[in-house]
Design a protein around this motif. Structure first.
Motif, PDB file in Angstrom:
ATOM      1  N   HIS A  35       5.362  -1.624  -2.708  1.00  0.00           N
ATOM      2  CA  HIS A  35       4.547  -0.298  -2.692  1.00  0.00           C
ATOM      3  C   HIS A  35       3.910  -0.271  -1.404  1.00  0.00           C
ATOM      4  CE1 HIS A  35       4.047   1.004  -6.604  1.00  0.00           C
ATOM      5  NE2 HIS A  35       3.573  -0.150  -7.076  1.00  0.00           N
ATOM      6  N   PRO A  36       3.999  -1.080  -0.222  1.00  0.00           N
ATOM      7  CA  PRO A  36       3.291  -0.910   1.090  1.00  0.00           C
ATOM      8  C   PRO A  36       3.484   0.761   1.654  1.00  0.00           C
ATOM      9  CG  PRO A  36       4.570  -2.742   1.021  1.00  0.00           C
ATOM     10  CD  PRO A  36       4.410  -2.333  -0.152  1.00  0.00           C
ATOM     11  N   ALA A  37       4.693   1.036   1.813  1.00  0.00           N
ATOM     12  CA  ALA A  37       5.366   2.309   2.249  1.00  0.00           C
ATOM     13  C   ALA A  37       4.626   3.356   1.468  1.00  0.00           C
ATOM     14  CB  ALA A  37       6.776   2.413   2.614  1.00  0.00           C
ATOM     15  N   GLU A  38       4.648   3.120   0.070  1.00  0.00           N
ATOM     16  CA  GLU A  38       4.237   4.258  -0.622  1.00  0.00           C
ATOM     17  C   GLU A  38       2.861   4.533  -0.430  1.00  0.00           C
ATOM     18  OE1 GLU A  38       5.078   3.481  -4.750  1.00  0.00           O
ATOM     19  OE2 GLU A  38       4.139   4.907  -5.441  1.00  0.00           O
ATOM     20  N   CYS A  39       2.161   3.569  -0.336  1.00  0.00           N
ATOM     21  CA  CYS A  39       0.570   3.570  -0.258  1.00  0.00           C
ATOM     22  C   CYS A  39       0.268   4.261   0.954  1.00  0.00           C
ATOM     23  CB  CYS A  39       0.075   2.066  -0.426  1.00  0.00           C
ATOM     24  SG  CYS A  39      -1.762   2.197  -0.375  1.00  0.00           S
ATOM     25  N   ILE A  40       0.809   3.927   2.054  1.00  0.00           N
ATOM     26  CA  ILE A  40       0.672   4.732   3.310  1.00  0.00           C
ATOM     27  C   ILE A  40       1.090   6.043   3.311  1.00  0.00           C
ATOM     28  CG2 ILE A  40       1.269   4.874   5.931  1.00  0.00           C
ATOM     29  CD1 ILE A  40      -0.196   2.039   5.367  1.00  0.00           C
ATOM     30  N   ALA A  41       2.198   6.276   2.758  1.00  0.00           N
ATOM     31  CA  ALA A  41       2.479   7.787   2.599  1.00  0.00           C
ATOM     32  C   ALA A  41       1.513   8.618   1.587  1.00  0.00           C
ATOM     33  CB  ALA A  41       3.797   7.776   1.731  1.00  0.00           C
ATOM     34  N   LEU A  42       1.087   8.000   0.708  1.00  0.00           N
ATOM     35  CA  LEU A  42      -0.048   8.724  -0.238  1.00  0.00           C
ATOM     36  C   LEU A  42      -1.291   9.002   0.495  1.00  0.00           C
ATOM     37  CD1 LEU A  42       0.293   6.681  -3.476  1.00  0.00           C
ATOM     38  CD2 LEU A  42       0.707   9.245  -3.378  1.00  0.00           C
ATOM     39  N   ILE A  43      -1.629   8.085   1.459  1.00  0.00           N
ATOM     40  CA  ILE A  43      -2.960   8.223   2.163  1.00  0.00           C
ATOM     41  C   ILE A  43      -2.601   9.223   3.234  1.00  0.00           C
ATOM     42  CG2 ILE A  43      -4.702   7.090   3.592  1.00  0.00           C
ATOM     43  CD1 ILE A  43      -3.726   4.403   2.303  1.00  0.00           C
TER      44      ILE A  43
END
Ligand SMILES: [Zn+2]
Length: 324
Positions: A35-43
């Protein structure tokens, strides 16, 4: 020791007899690292196009990265900010674990359980809960529609976790010293319209007053609302003062409903809330509104994925007042 290559780890893993519990653990771990990249992208997506949180200025330029997020410098006030500045999530670490943690929020896990699943310290788990939940629960209706049921429910005040207890500790599942509703009880007022929109208010200790009802309900009731409550005097007084059409059910006298006039929807919400709350073994009074807000989110089933919760929590609290 030489580090293992992925192929070697995979070969070792393939040779192990995995139990059901091992599999669950592995899946959770995989979900966490995916998830790390996904989380940053969502934020970043939730914050796209936002003005400066310090002055409201729209013009900014990029100036490097910090904690995985793009940093901006505002051309008007020269101060820097990122997508989370001014939100409850500002300065929280370990973004790679946030989405897994938010899944635990959706699953109503306890602080310890969530800490174990996500692999963070229980104090981190506690801190995150009381940032993510209040962040996401700001997603609430601004007004209710037409027919609104209102009723309060009372919970024995709790200082769970407090280091400065000024009264003798109660045994778990304790009882009040005096009978009836009094200063030992926290009052949670809930208003729910017939489309299911729900609002919750912690009005403080003791029975709800007409002034508290006015403070909480008047701004959220439309002018043509029909308010339905039990026979408590405070509701009658509030409705008369505010000029709101009001019907009440004599619940104490054994009346349940007169046709569509009842408070069964709001009472249903109360009982779902109280049975959901059991798993937490009591909640400290200052956090009561976080738990009712949490239950309101789950019950409304609008934010149903970790990504939904993250976007709601990453939204900024206040709109900045623009200078003239
Ligand atoms: Zn600025």
């Amino acid at each position: 020791m030489r580090g293992l290559s992925f192929e070697e780890v995979f070969a070792l893993l393939a040779a192990v007899q995995l139990s059901g519990a091992n599999l669950v653990q592995l899946q959770q771990w995989l979900a966490c690292i995916a998830h790390p990249a996904e989380c940053i992208a969502l934020i970043e997506a939730a914050a796209a196009g936002r003005p400066c949180p310090h002055c409201g200025g729209a013009r900014k330029h990029r100036c490097g990265q910090a904690s995985g997020l793009q940093r901006f410098r505002c051309l008007a006030c020269r101060r820097s900010h990122n997508a989370l500045t001014g939100t409850p999530l500002a300065r929280l670490r370990k973004k790679e674990c946030w989405l897994s943690y938010l899944l635990c929020v959706l699953e109503s896990r306890t602080v310890r359980d969530a800490a174990r699943v996500v692999g963070v310290d229980p104090t981190t788990s506690f801190r995150w809960r009381h940032r993510f939940v209040p962040g996401a629960m700001r997603e609430r209706p601004t007004t209710l529609n037409a027919v609104v049921e209102a009723d309060e429910t009372y919970l024995l005040e709790s200082r769970k976790g407090s280091r400065k207890l000024t009264r003798p500790a109660r045994k778990r599942g304790g009882v009040a010293k005096r009978r009836g509703i009094n200063g030992e009880h926290d009052c949670l007022l809930v208003a729910r319209d017939r489309s299911g929109q729900t609002l919750d208010f912690h009005t403080g200790r003791g029975a709800v007053t007409a002034a508290q009802l006015r403070h909480c309900l008047e701004p959220v009731l439309p002018a043509d609302a029909l308010l339905i409550s039990d026979g408590a005097l405070a509701y009658r007084r509030f409705a008369a003062d505010a000029g709101i059409t009001h019907e009440w059910v004599n619940v104490k006298g054994g009346e349940r409903a007169r046709g569509a006039i009842h408070v069964q929807n709001v009472n249903g919400w109360h009982s779902r809330f109280k049975s959901w709350l059991v798993r937490f073994r009591g909640v400290a009074s200052p956090y009561l509104i976080h738990y009712s807000g949490w239950q309101r989110l789950l019950d409304a089933r609008r934010l149903t994925t970790p990504a939904h919760l993250l976007c709601a929590a990453a939204r900024r609290r206040k709109t900045v007042e623009l200078p003239n």
